[in-house]
Design an enzyme around this catalytic site. Structure first.
Site, PDB file in Angstrom:
ATOM      1  CD  GLN A   1     -12.871  -5.569   9.699  1.00  0.00           C
ATOM      2  OE1 GLN A   1     -13.199  -4.527   9.131  1.00  0.00           O
ATOM      3  NE2 GLN A   1     -13.692  -6.589   9.829  1.00  0.00           N
TER       4      GLN A   1
ATOM      5  CB  THR B   1     -18.500  -9.807  13.312  1.00  0.00           C
ATOM      6  OG1 THR B   1     -17.638  -8.964  12.556  1.00  0.00           O
ATOM      7  CG2 THR B   1     -19.942  -9.547  12.896  1.00  0.00           C
ATOM      8  CB  ILE B   2     -19.469 -13.997  16.412  1.00  0.00           C
ATOM      9  CG1 ILE B   2     -19.837 -14.475  15.012  1.00  0.00           C
ATOM     10  CG2 ILE B   2     -20.124 -14.886  17.465  1.00  0.00           C
ATOM     11  CD1 ILE B   2     -21.327 -14.495  14.713  1.00  0.00           C
TER      12      ILE B   2
ATOM     13  N   GLY C   1     -19.020 -18.980  14.734  1.00  0.00           N
ATOM     14  CA  GLY C   1     -17.799 -18.179  14.703  1.00  0.00           C
ATOM     15  C   GLY C   1     -17.527 -17.615  16.084  1.00  0.00           C
ATOM     16  CB  ALA C   2     -15.252 -17.562  18.444  1.00  0.00           C
ATOM     17  N   GLY C   3     -15.244 -14.620  16.280  1.00  0.00           N
ATOM     18  CA  GLY C   3     -14.476 -13.404  16.029  1.00  0.00           C
ATOM     19  C   GLY C   3     -15.138 -12.172  16.605  1.00  0.00           C
TER      20      GLY C   3
ATOM     21  CB  CYS D   1     -18.031  -9.139   5.342  1.00  0.00           C
ATOM     22  SG  CYS D   1     -18.499  -7.799   6.450  1.00  0.00           S
TER      23      CYS D   1
ATOM     24  CG  HIS E   1     -10.191   5.264  -0.378  1.00  0.00           C
ATOM     25  ND1 HIS E   1     -11.554   5.343  -0.555  1.00  0.00           N
ATOM     26  CD2 HIS E   1      -9.905   3.943  -0.204  1.00  0.00           C
ATOM     27  CE1 HIS E   1     -12.076   4.127  -0.515  1.00  0.00           C
ATOM     28  NE2 HIS E   1     -11.096   3.263  -0.307  1.00  0.00           N
TER      29      HIS E   1
ATOM     30  CD  GLN F   1     -17.465  -3.655  14.217  1.00  0.00           C
ATOM     31  OE1 GLN F   1     -17.613  -2.441  14.120  1.00  0.00           O
ATOM     32  NE2 GLN F   1     -18.475  -4.491  14.249  1.00  0.00           N
TER      33      GLN F   1
END
Length: 316
Positions: free
Chosen positions: A118, A191-192, A187-189, A50, A97, A114
């Site tokens: 990712q 973050t949620i 959502g169910a990832g 995001c 970086h 997180q």
């Protein structure tokens, strides 16, 4: 052979542009196939979240022109809008970086954990599609080792803060007590899941989780006593929600202005807080025009997370 990072992030581009440059799961696979088949790069990984979209790659030539052109064409973007927001890093600076990103040093919330998951997922996608090899693959392996050391040997991950935490902090600022509030999470990832955990820890016990598949959201029932519904059932439950927080990978908005308008009427215009963490957006921008609907995006959370950043600067 030259190592290149090409990308945009929360520092260089608004959510409007970031959502246009973001890759869905299927687009990511198609993109990796294209990069490989068209020989745009020798080896590549695409990290798309995001807050950032970045292409890590090996090139025969040090110029990023071919990668820039490919990215613009893939998303059918206007050069005038895209080019000023892009950044590049080459060779050693590119390696540095990547390590900073994986360690959470380049995140909206300094030290958030997180991003490492990712980056690992993005690497795994490239491995699965045979899109990565040689020096770039070794760099990612080294990066994961460095990130593990950073997490183990420093306090960069202390006092857990994240976009999910910032969303919950905003809810706590607006509602005096979360104990009497109902939260609808879409959502169910990961973050949620973090959002649900933070809400539950702050006494919010009325949690509804909407997801494309009920099975994926089933763990929320056991962990937080949540009611699980499908995305199609959201309109039936929207009026119950004081707080709506959404983070899915859907290509189009799930919650529209009309849906929220009906919910507000049923609520007799009791205020509703809506926080859209997704890129592309899950909640139509026009929802913010409604009286009694308070809509925030990931960019709006910036001021909240800024206050938390100070706690981690010493560790960084």
């Amino acid at each position: 052979m030259s190592l290149l990072v090409l990308g945009i992030n929360h520092k260089t581009a608004t959510v409007d542009l970031r959502e246009k440059v973001a890759f869905s799961q299927q687009q990511l696979r198609d993109a990796l196939h294209q990069l490989k088949e068209k020989q745009v790069v020798q080896s590549g990984v695409i990290v798309s979240t995001c807050n950032r979209t970045e292409i890590y790659c090996e090139l025969d030539q040090p110029s990023p022109g071919a990668v820039v052109d490919w990215l613009r064409d893939f998303h059918s973007l206007d050069s005038d809008a895209l080019l000023p927001c892009l950044y590049t890093h080459h060779d050693q600076a590119a390696a540095q970086h990547l390590m900073r990103v994986a360690c959470g040093l380049d995140s909206l919330v300094l030290g958030e954990p997180q991003i490492l998951g990712q980056v690992k997922q993005a690497y795994a996608e490239s491995v699965e599609l045979n899109a990565i090899n040689g020096p770039l693959e070794r760099l990612f392996h080294k990066t994961f080792t460095v990130a593990k050391r950073v997490r183990t040997e420093t306090d960069i991950g202390g006092n857990a803060v994240s976009v999910a935490f910032a969303a919950c902090s905003l809810a706590r600022q607006i509602f005096e007590s979360l104990e009497a509030s109902t939260a609808l999470l879409v959502g169910a990832g990961e973050t949620i899941e973090l959002v649900a955990k933070h809400l539950y820890e702050h006494e919010c016990k009325n949690i509804i989780v909407a997801n494309r598949t009920r099975e994926r959201a089933k763990p929320f029932e056991d962990a937080f006593g949540a009611k699980v519904i499908s995305l199609e059932e959201i309109p039936e439950h929207m009026h119950k929600a004081d707080i709506v927080i959404s983070s899915t990978a859907a290509p189009l908005p799930i919650i529209g202005k009309g849906m929220v308008e009906k919910a507000l009427k049923a609520r007799r215009h009791q205020p509703m807080l809506l926080i859209d963490i997704a890129v592309p957006r899950d909640i139509e921008e026009e929802v913010g025009e409604l009286n009694d609907a308070y809509l925030y995006t990931v960019d709006d959370l910036h001021s909240i997370v800024e206050r938390n950043r100070e706690q981690r600067k010493t560790a960084a």
